[in-house]
Design a protein around this motif. Sequence first.
Motif, PDB file in Angstrom:
ATOM      1  N   TYR A 214       0.822  -1.146  -0.004  1.00  0.00           N
ATOM      2  CA  TYR A 214       0.056   0.040   0.097  1.00  0.00           C
ATOM      3  C   TYR A 214       0.915   1.275   0.170  1.00  0.00           C
ATOM      4  N   LEU A 215       1.850   1.241   0.824  1.00  0.00           N
ATOM      5  CA  LEU A 215       2.761   2.315   0.880  1.00  0.00           C
ATOM      6  C   LEU A 215       3.498   2.554  -0.537  1.00  0.00           C
ATOM      7  N   GLN A 216       3.933   1.629  -1.214  1.00  0.00           N
ATOM      8  CA  GLN A 216       4.621   1.575  -2.539  1.00  0.00           C
ATOM      9  C   GLN A 216       3.342   2.176  -3.478  1.00  0.00           C
ATOM     10  N   GLN A 217       2.215   1.930  -3.612  1.00  0.00           N
ATOM     11  CA  GLN A 217       1.363   2.200  -4.487  1.00  0.00           C
ATOM     12  C   GLN A 217       0.891   3.633  -4.126  1.00  0.00           C
ATOM     13  N   ILE A 218       0.730   4.194  -2.895  1.00  0.00           N
ATOM     14  CA  ILE A 218       0.433   5.591  -2.754  1.00  0.00           C
ATOM     15  C   ILE A 218       1.526   6.607  -3.020  1.00  0.00           C
ATOM     16  N   LEU A 219       2.852   6.095  -2.615  1.00  0.00           N
ATOM     17  CA  LEU A 219       4.059   6.839  -2.725  1.00  0.00           C
ATOM     18  C   LEU A 219       4.070   7.303  -4.320  1.00  0.00           C
ATOM     19  N   SER A 220       3.986   6.161  -4.900  1.00  0.00           N
ATOM     20  CA  SER A 220       4.180   6.257  -6.507  1.00  0.00           C
ATOM     21  C   SER A 220       3.469   7.045  -7.207  1.00  0.00           C
ATOM     22  N   ILE A 221       2.366   7.533  -6.538  1.00  0.00           N
ATOM     23  CA  ILE A 221       1.381   8.650  -7.257  1.00  0.00           C
ATOM     24  C   ILE A 221       1.675   9.982  -7.023  1.00  0.00           C
ATOM     25  N   LEU A 222       2.565  10.270  -6.011  1.00  0.00           N
ATOM     26  CA  LEU A 222       3.029  11.596  -5.799  1.00  0.00           C
ATOM     27  C   LEU A 222       3.792  12.186  -7.069  1.00  0.00           C
ATOM     28  N   PRO A 223       4.651  11.483  -7.896  1.00  0.00           N
ATOM     29  CA  PRO A 223       5.384  12.065  -9.152  1.00  0.00           C
ATOM     30  C   PRO A 223       4.546  12.886  -9.894  1.00  0.00           C
ATOM     31  N   GLU A 224       3.218  12.307 -10.046  1.00  0.00           N
ATOM     32  CA  GLU A 224       2.457  12.751 -11.136  1.00  0.00           C
ATOM     33  C   GLU A 224       1.941  14.066 -10.925  1.00  0.00           C
ATOM     34  N   TYR A 225       2.073  14.435  -9.650  1.00  0.00           N
ATOM     35  CA  TYR A 225       1.471  15.808  -9.007  1.00  0.00           C
ATOM     36  C   TYR A 225       2.688  16.548  -8.604  1.00  0.00           C
ATOM     37  N   GLY A 226       3.949  16.250  -9.245  1.00  0.00           N
ATOM     38  CA  GLY A 226       5.075  17.077  -8.768  1.00  0.00           C
ATOM     39  C   GLY A 226       5.536  17.084  -7.381  1.00  0.00           C
ATOM     40  N   MET A 227       5.095  16.123  -6.408  1.00  0.00           N
ATOM     41  CA  MET A 227       5.254  16.203  -5.007  1.00  0.00           C
ATOM     42  C   MET A 227       6.508  15.157  -4.725  1.00  0.00           C
ATOM     43  N   LEU A 228       7.027  15.348  -3.469  1.00  0.00           N
ATOM     44  CA  LEU A 228       7.869  14.679  -2.907  1.00  0.00           C
ATOM     45  C   LEU A 228       7.654  14.336  -1.440  1.00  0.00           C
ATOM     46  N   ALA A 229       8.003  13.252  -0.800  1.00  0.00           N
ATOM     47  CA  ALA A 229       7.730  12.864   0.326  1.00  0.00           C
ATOM     48  C   ALA A 229       9.140  12.339   1.172  1.00  0.00           C
ATOM     49  N   MET A 230       9.003  12.564   2.539  1.00  0.00           N
ATOM     50  CA  MET A 230      10.037  12.167   3.540  1.00  0.00           C
ATOM     51  C   MET A 230       9.135  11.242   4.459  1.00  0.00           C
ATOM     52  N   VAL A 231       9.535   9.804   4.532  1.00  0.00           N
ATOM     53  CA  VAL A 231       8.917   8.974   5.197  1.00  0.00           C
ATOM     54  C   VAL A 231       9.436   9.045   6.746  1.00  0.00           C
ATOM     55  N   SER A 232       8.687   9.223   7.765  1.00  0.00           N
ATOM     56  CA  SER A 232       8.712   9.499   9.121  1.00  0.00           C
ATOM     57  C   SER A 232       8.218   8.375   9.821  1.00  0.00           C
ATOM     58  N   MET A 233       9.195   7.896  10.614  1.00  0.00           N
ATOM     59  CA  MET A 233       8.707   6.652  11.706  1.00  0.00           C
ATOM     60  C   MET A 233       8.422   7.451  12.800  1.00  0.00           C
ATOM     61  N   HIS A 234       7.034   7.620  13.109  1.00  0.00           N
ATOM     62  CA  HIS A 234       6.476   8.370  14.189  1.00  0.00           C
ATOM     63  C   HIS A 234       6.307   7.616  15.551  1.00  0.00           C
ATOM     64  N   GLN A 235       6.443   8.290  16.640  1.00  0.00           N
ATOM     65  CA  GLN A 235       6.013   7.594  17.984  1.00  0.00           C
ATOM     66  C   GLN A 235       5.738   8.735  19.027  1.00  0.00           C
ATOM     67  N   ASP A 236       4.912   8.582  19.971  1.00  0.00           N
ATOM     68  CA  ASP A 236       4.496   9.347  20.980  1.00  0.00           C
ATOM     69  C   ASP A 236       4.241   8.535  22.155  1.00  0.00           C
ATOM     70  N   VAL A 237       4.861   9.017  23.129  1.00  0.00           N
ATOM     71  CA  VAL A 237       4.536   7.965  24.373  1.00  0.00           C
ATOM     72  C   VAL A 237       4.979   6.211  24.292  1.00  0.00           C
ATOM     73  N   TRP A 238       5.887   6.110  23.415  1.00  0.00           N
ATOM     74  CA  TRP A 238       6.332   4.860  23.036  1.00  0.00           C
ATOM     75  C   TRP A 238       5.224   3.894  22.090  1.00  0.00           C
ATOM     76  N   SER A 239       3.998   3.759  22.528  1.00  0.00           N
ATOM     77  CA  SER A 239       3.115   3.135  21.843  1.00  0.00           C
ATOM     78  C   SER A 239       1.688   3.335  22.069  1.00  0.00           C
ATOM     79  N   ARG A 240       0.820   2.882  21.285  1.00  0.00           N
ATOM     80  CA  ARG A 240      -0.519   2.927  21.433  1.00  0.00           C
ATOM     81  C   ARG A 240      -1.133   2.158  23.083  1.00  0.00           C
TER      82      ARG A 240
END
Length: 381
Positions: A214-240
């Motif tokens: 899913y990540l591959q597919q959605i990020l592959s659409i960005l160049p069609e709109y001239g867009m870039l992405a930084m993939v960020s591993m997020h955390q708050d208070v360690w875990s849900r």
Amino acid sequence: MASSLSDSFVFVDEGSKGDDKNKGQRRLTRQNTNGTSLHSSSKKDFDDSYFPDAKTSKTPTPIPTPTPTPQGSTILKRAATVTPPVAHSSRTGTGTDTASSSLSSYAHDWSKAATNGGLSLHGRHFVDGYGRVCLPRGVNLSGSCKSPLNENPATFWSRRREVTFVGRPFPLKDAHEHFARLRRWGLTFVRFLITWEAIEHKGPGQYDQAYLKYLQQILSILPEYGMLAMVSMHQDVWSRFSGGSGAPAWTLEAVGFDLEKLEVTGAAWLDGVRDKELKERGIWPTGYQKLAAATMSTCFWGGDTFTPELKIEGEPAQQYLQSRFLKCWQVVAEALGGLEAVVGFDPLRFTHLLSVLDTQRRFPIGFVRSRCRRRLATTIR
């Protein structure tokens, strides 16, 4: 400066005008289409900001030379347009929000075609194929990525390994609508959030291949709109499962926590992740100082020093947690690193180091963070 989006701005190299006054000091002047100068800066000023060590280094790395026009002036377009594809027009339930072929944008176009091969690192800057220093700007995408699509407070603990993040931040079928809207708003760079739990929620070494696809597919659409992405591993208070987001549940179980007793004993505040109707959300950061998150941060960042006797499957706790986290990142980098739109990775967002590391004076907090981040960067490469 009064200007409309329809104005075209160019940078004109005045060094070719033969002005003796400016001899040896090329000037980059931004002009409106009617020739009125809007901004001017000398090449010397440009170099000093471009190279942080320009005043101390005798041989700074040269700036890539832009391709000159036949007239001798260097024209650097600021406003490139991208027309969203007609095939991906979409209609919302409450009205029309269409990625129409007649709708163009004056936002930056970061596609390889518009940047002469894409962006690359030059010192501390992003530089395109024309030698321009580029400053991407955009939005966070998005907070919904922190929780699974099928979350259910009634099965919060019992189905912790059966969650899915496919469809976060939005379904693939809606991606064109959202990206077209962001482009029209001039926001062509996204910090795309992922979590460790989203990738490895089933257990150590069990990666969610459907989510990676899913990540591959959605990020592959960005160049069609001239867009870039930084993939960020997020955390708050360690875990849900300790009151935030980020790490999978099995990490807490690995160090000995009983998940269902964390809340009743006061070791974690879970109302913010279990009760979606909760009005008092502002107290969630207090979870960092509660037993569950504080223990996990200590084990992950300083376990070799503060919990040397804690072993998980025969490994010291710090080594066990970090090695699984690094392996997870390796899987992500292999899946997404080759995509045109992905310009970088943020190894772990909002890292939290307990004050106990500083008060014990064993070593400075910055040393712990930098050592682990170097290890993360080496693994991702």
